[in-house]
Design an enzyme around this catalytic site. Structure first.
Site, PDB file in Angstrom:
ATOM      1  N   LYS A  82       0.842  -1.203   0.000  1.00 34.72           N
ATOM      2  CA  LYS A  82       0.000   0.000   0.000  1.00 34.72           C
ATOM      3  C   LYS A  82       0.876   1.252   0.000  1.00 34.72           C
ATOM      4  O   LYS A  82       1.941   1.279   0.642  1.00 34.72           O
ATOM      5  CB  LYS A  82      -0.907  -0.029   1.228  1.00 34.72           C
ATOM      6  CG  LYS A  82      -1.976   1.040   1.285  1.00 34.72           C
ATOM      7  CD  LYS A  82      -2.898   0.768   2.474  1.00 34.72           C
ATOM      8  CE  LYS A  82      -3.880   1.875   2.718  1.00 34.72           C
ATOM      9  NZ  LYS A  82      -4.758   1.596   3.888  1.00 34.72           N
ATOM     10  N   SER A 157      -9.367   2.503   3.432  1.00 36.96           N
ATOM     11  CA  SER A 157      -8.448   3.215   2.564  1.00 36.96           C
ATOM     12  C   SER A 157      -7.649   2.298   1.647  1.00 36.96           C
ATOM     13  O   SER A 157      -7.014   2.760   0.700  1.00 36.96           O
ATOM     14  CB  SER A 157      -7.488   4.056   3.398  1.00 36.96           C
ATOM     15  OG  SER A 157      -6.690   3.260   4.245  1.00 36.96           O
ATOM     16  N   SER A 181      -9.827   0.189   7.500  1.00 34.63           N
ATOM     17  CA  SER A 181      -9.283   0.242   6.139  1.00 34.63           C
ATOM     18  C   SER A 181      -8.837  -1.084   5.558  1.00 34.63           C
ATOM     19  O   SER A 181      -8.504  -1.155   4.379  1.00 34.63           O
ATOM     20  CB  SER A 181      -8.118   1.233   6.092  1.00 34.63           C
ATOM     21  OG  SER A 181      -8.586   2.532   6.344  1.00 34.63           O
TER      22      SER A 181
END
Length: 468
Positions: A82, A157, A181
């Site tokens: 990520k 997210s 997330s």
């Protein structure tokens, strides 16, 4: 954009295998890591126009998967990190236009743990600005889209990671969770998402600097066994002696559990499709021999207000210290509407912050109390199905946006504040085919219970496949 379902499955080296199966093929010499990486890169390029999940690609020079990791359990399986986690040589953009990302000089502790499992990193996945939103949308850049229905959000997210895994580009990708997330995009995209107990993996440097550490790292996968295999492999790299060892969970447990059922959050009523998914899962758990009884979520309006203000405190820190902590070229004036609105909220109510921190810290004891009468609590992940792109855009007026977020993300922040583990599982679907996830929470250190229960549900009724 017209509604469509997008996937990248093909007759290539990856096939329809999960990560455990691919690692077994590599160990048997039936496929090489380079073949898997090339197939994943080709798949990523095929879905990019529709989904936009990749922040940075390193297809010609992936990290990991070298001979030093050959004995690692997931050696040779391609993946992504990520874009809020440093990996030496790759930029870390945090989903923000407030600065221009430069290649990181060193890798974060979790990135090293991630590579230690044997996974190879092909690049970075997109997230909303600093992970503050529950949809992977931007003030001016194109959004990440849900591969099950491209007019809708993939969650956030870790939205880019979810889009890549759900569409079949890779079987597993890094995600992290500061308010849901991992679990939110898992629920939106039909994936398995385990947020581990705080301290289970290498501590996240960003969260560790805060008075209440919300953030922990993990993965998004399409199978329970991939999630279980990842955490077992990660534990070989780092094990927290304060927590019971997890080991490799390989199937359902024999223990019959006391499961508490929560259908609505204290701040939002679940929509009909979400309610049906939760109640349907409860019925399946009863059929499997578990005792399911109603439970009360002891976190209401005050907890929700406190969490939002604490989110504002984080936005304030980002805006005021960004030149020191993010990049010398950081410009707060370029932050999006959500980050800016949260920062202003903090300015208006900063006097409340000491009380907020005190109450959030005390929430761990309240959380522990739920598990004196229940082994697991079943609830929705989200109050309603994944919304259309635009509903949670950072360009929506802040007061309206924060109200929408608060009602949508109604339960997941509890586990971030308290540090308890929770897993999202794709047990439901809306009328138009969007996945709906349910949420299983347990006491600190009880990831094994959650994984065993997840294995049982997956075996009872395998998850839907996007390619069908």
């Amino acid at each position: 954009m017209a509604d469509e379902r997008v996937h990248a499955y093909a007759d290539d080296a990856l096939g329809e295998h999960d990560a455990v199966a691919l690692a077994a093929l590599v160990r048997a010499g039936e496929v090489a890591p380079a073949e898997l990486a090339a197939a994943a890169a080709a798949r990523a390029e095929r879905v990019d126009a529709a989904l936009a999940p990749v922040a940075f690609a390193a297809y010609g020079r992936p990290h990991g998967a070298d001979d030093s990791a050959r004995d690692a359990p997931l050696y040779g399986v391609p993946s992504y990190l990520k874009d809020n986690t440093d990996l030496r040589g790759m930029p870390t953009g945090q989903g923000s236009s407030a600065y221009r990302a430069r290649p990181a000089r060193r890798s974060a502790g979790f990135a090293e743990q991630f590579l230690g499992t044997g996974l190879g990193v092909l690049g970075k996945t997109r997230l909303p600005e600093f992970g503050l939103n529950a949809s992977t949308e931007f003030a001016s850049a194109r959004p990440v889209r849900n591969p099950w229905l491209t007019s809708h959000s993939p969650g956030a997210s870790s939205g880019g990671a979810a889009a890549l895994v759900a569409s079949g580009v890779v079987p597993i990708a890094h995600a992290n969770d500061g308010g849901g997330s991992i679990r939110i995009p898992a629920a939106c995209c039909g994936l398995v998402g385990l947020k581990p107990t705080r301290g289970r993996v290498v501590p996240n440097a960003q969260g560790r600097r805060l008075p209440v550490d919300l953030v922990t790292d993990g993965v998004l996968t399409r199978s329970v066994r991939d999630t279980a295999a990842f955490f077992a492999a990660a534990e070989r790299h780092y094990r927290n002696p304060a927590l019971p060892p997890l080991g490799l969970v390989e199937g359902p447990g024999e223990r019959r559990l006391r499961i508490g059922l929560v259908v609505d959050s204290p701040v939002a009523t679940s929509d009909a499709a979400t309610r049906a998914a939760v109640e349907g899962t409860a019925a399946r758990l009863e059929a499997l021999g578990h005792e399911v009884t109603p439970a009360v979520m002891p976190f209401g309006e005050e907890f929700s207000r406190d969490f939002v203000l604490y989110w504002g405190y984080i936005a304030f820190l980002i805006a005021t210290t960004g030149r020191l902590t993010v990049d010398p070229g950081f410009r707060a004036s370029r932050l999006d509407g959500l980050t800016t609105g949260l920062r202003r909220l903090f300015h208006r109510e900063f006097r409340r912050v000491p009380g907020v921190v005190r109450r959030l810290r005390s929430a761990e004891e309240t959380y522990a109390g739920m598990f004196r009468t229940h082994d697991v609590v079943l609830s929705p992940v989200l109050a309603h199905v994944a919304p259309p792109i635009g509903y949670l855009s950072p360009n929506v007026a802040f007061e309206e946006l924060i109200d929408r977020l608060t009602r949508y993300v109604a339960i997941t922040p509890v586990n971030n504040v308290t540090g308890g583990p929770a897993i999202a599982l794709p047990t439901g679907a809306s009328a138009d085919g969007l996945p709906i996830g349910v949420h299983l929470s347990a006491a600190h250190g009880e990831e094994r219970v959650l994984l065993e229960l997840a294995f049982a549900l997956e075996a009872d009724r395998p998850w839907r496949r996007i390619q069908d």
